[in-house]
Design a protein around this motif. Structure first.
Motif, PDB file in Angstrom:
ATOM      1  N   TYR A 142       0.795  -1.221   0.000  1.00  0.00           N
ATOM      2  CA  TYR A 142       0.000   0.000   0.000  1.00  0.00           C
ATOM      3  C   TYR A 142       0.835   1.281   0.000  1.00  0.00           C
ATOM      4  O   TYR A 142       0.349   2.340  -0.394  1.00  0.00           O
ATOM      5  N   GLY A 143       2.089   1.220   0.443  1.00  0.00           N
ATOM      6  CA  GLY A 143       2.861   2.428   0.667  1.00  0.00           C
ATOM      7  C   GLY A 143       3.570   2.970  -0.542  1.00  0.00           C
ATOM      8  O   GLY A 143       4.791   3.156  -0.518  1.00  0.00           O
ATOM      9  N   HIS A 144       2.863   3.270  -1.614  1.00  0.00           N
ATOM     10  CA  HIS A 144       3.482   3.785  -2.829  1.00  0.00           C
ATOM     11  C   HIS A 144       3.423   5.310  -2.868  1.00  0.00           C
ATOM     12  O   HIS A 144       2.458   5.921  -2.411  1.00  0.00           O
ATOM     13  N   ILE A 145       4.466   5.933  -3.409  1.00  0.00           N
ATOM     14  CA  ILE A 145       4.468   7.374  -3.661  1.00  0.00           C
ATOM     15  C   ILE A 145       4.786   7.593  -5.136  1.00  0.00           C
ATOM     16  O   ILE A 145       5.210   6.676  -5.836  1.00  0.00           O
ATOM     17  N   GLU A 146       4.577   8.827  -5.596  1.00  0.00           N
ATOM     18  CA  GLU A 146       4.836   9.124  -6.999  1.00  0.00           C
ATOM     19  C   GLU A 146       6.311   8.918  -7.340  1.00  0.00           C
ATOM     20  O   GLU A 146       7.191   9.145  -6.503  1.00  0.00           O
ATOM     21  N   GLY A 147       6.592   8.516  -8.561  1.00  0.00           N
ATOM     22  CA  GLY A 147       7.963   8.261  -8.985  1.00  0.00           C
ATOM     23  C   GLY A 147       8.827   9.517  -8.968  1.00  0.00           C
ATOM     24  O   GLY A 147       8.331  10.643  -9.128  1.00  0.00           O
ATOM     25  N   MET A 165      15.358   1.338   4.008  1.00  0.00           N
ATOM     26  CA  MET A 165      14.766   2.323   3.111  1.00  0.00           C
ATOM     27  C   MET A 165      13.363   2.691   3.564  1.00  0.00           C
ATOM     28  O   MET A 165      12.947   3.857   3.479  1.00  0.00           O
ATOM     29  N   TYR A 166      12.637   1.710   4.055  1.00  0.00           N
ATOM     30  CA  TYR A 166      11.290   1.968   4.559  1.00  0.00           C
ATOM     31  C   TYR A 166      11.329   2.998   5.684  1.00  0.00           C
ATOM     32  O   TYR A 166      10.595   3.991   5.662  1.00  0.00           O
ATOM     33  N   ARG A 167      12.192   2.776   6.694  1.00  0.00           N
ATOM     34  CA  ARG A 167      12.229   3.673   7.843  1.00  0.00           C
ATOM     35  C   ARG A 167      12.751   5.056   7.443  1.00  0.00           C
ATOM     36  O   ARG A 167      12.228   6.086   7.881  1.00  0.00           O
ATOM     37  N   TRP A 168      13.799   5.067   6.588  1.00  0.00           N
ATOM     38  CA  TRP A 168      14.353   6.364   6.190  1.00  0.00           C
ATOM     39  C   TRP A 168      13.329   7.181   5.402  1.00  0.00           C
ATOM     40  O   TRP A 168      13.110   8.353   5.662  1.00  0.00           O
TER      41      TRP A 168
END
Length: 324
Positions: free
Chosen positions: A281-286, A306-309
């Motif tokens: 679910y955690g997608h952001i724009e490219g 990478m998730y936490r950062w």
């Protein structure tokens, strides 16, 4: 004992009136020679009509010619049918529904496995073929309660969560709506119950052999594909096996509620990090490649996944932006 029949139209309760049942919306389902006729819809799809016509024309000789299938492959009919019955894992007090029972060749074996507290409901869409089964049962004695009805296999006239087991063999391929048939099976069986179905199918690895080509030419039903895409999400412990010469299949599975359960929220170790859920679910724009490389370097310097950062960086930047 109470009636478990409901309207195949809307699953509403039925009222018994003289020689018919009536649902809350006025739909009537008549008894024909003692058999309740719950076939719905009244205008059936072509595949169902073809099946009804075939059985009507062949009912009188059906039991005479059916053993030829087993003889073709040099197998014992009783032994092969018992492979299916054993997959049901029956107990004496089980309530069982057989969809498309035909002339009762499997039905008798199921009835013999049940005790006096058991129940066996036998359904078929062909009146001519079902009447043969009714006559067979009238000439023998069985312990469980037994009832027959005419109905469409994907519009079942039975209440929710009643049966311990649902069984069908030999007609699923030609059902007008296979997906709905599985949904109906799940609806009428109890959570924790079991379903066993089967039909003809030439396995894909045999379709280009002489064996496969000859048989599919003689009987086009061998060309039907497995209905795996129609299996319900409630299916658990699914088993698929071919038998009767390797050209018939059966699928057995237990029924539970809803989708399978799993822990998809634990944080996954490693550079990528995150959870199964946040990865989905955690997608952001490219972003452009330069930004990607900068993010990788910053993440490496931080020692975080990478998730936490990303999560912390974006969250902090967003808060700062909103505060200004």
């Amino acid at each position: 004992m109470k009636s478990i029949y409901v309207s195949p139209v809307d699953k509403s309760k039925l009222k018994s009136v003289d020689n018919y049942y009536e649902d809350l919306n006025g739909n009537k389902f008549y008894l024909e020679d003692g058999l309740p006729d719950f076939i719905y819809p009244k205008e059936l799809p072509e595949s169902d009509l073809e099946s009804i016509a075939w059985y009507k024309n062949n009912a009188a000789v059906y039991d005479d010619f059916l053993p030829l299938t087993f003889d073709t492959f040099g197998v014992n009919e009783d032994e092969e049918r018992m492979k299916l019955i054993k997959e049901l894992k029956l107990e004496k007090n089980h309530k069982v529904l057989e969809i498309g029972c035909g002339t009762g060749r499997d039905s008798e074996k199921i009835a013999n496995e049940l005790g006096e507290n058991g129940e066996l409901y036998l359904q078929d869409i062909s009146k001519e073929i079902l009447e043969i089964g009714v006559k067979k049962f009238a000439e023998k004695s069985f312990k469980p309660k037994i009832e027959f009805s005419l109905a469409n296999g994907y519009y079942l006239p039975f209440e929710d969560n009643y049966f311990d087991r649902v069984f069908h063999f030999g007609g699923l391929n030609t059902f007008g709506d296979i997906k709905r048939a599985f949904e109906e099976m799940v609806r009428v069986v109890k959570p924790g119950g079991r379903i066993v179905v089967g039909d003809e199918n030439m396995p894909i690895w045999l379709r280009e052999t002489e064996f496969g080509k000859v048989l599919m030419n003689s009987n086009p039903h061998y060309k039907y594909h497995l209905p795996l895409e129609y299996l319900p999400v409630e299916a658990r412990n699914v088993k698929l096996e071919w038998f009767i010469g390797g050209v018939f299949y059966f699928i057995s599975f237990d029924v539970e509620i809803g989708e399978p359960k799993a822990n998809i929220d634990f944080e996954i170790p490693g550079i990528r990090g995150g959870t199964h859920r946040t990865r989905y679910y955690g997608h952001i724009e490219g972003v452009d490649q330069e930004t990607v490389e900068l993010a990788k370097k910053a993440r490496g310097k931080s020692g975080k996944s990478m998730y936490r950062w990303l999560n912390e960086t974006i969250k902090n930047a967003a808060k700062k932006e909103l505060e200004e």
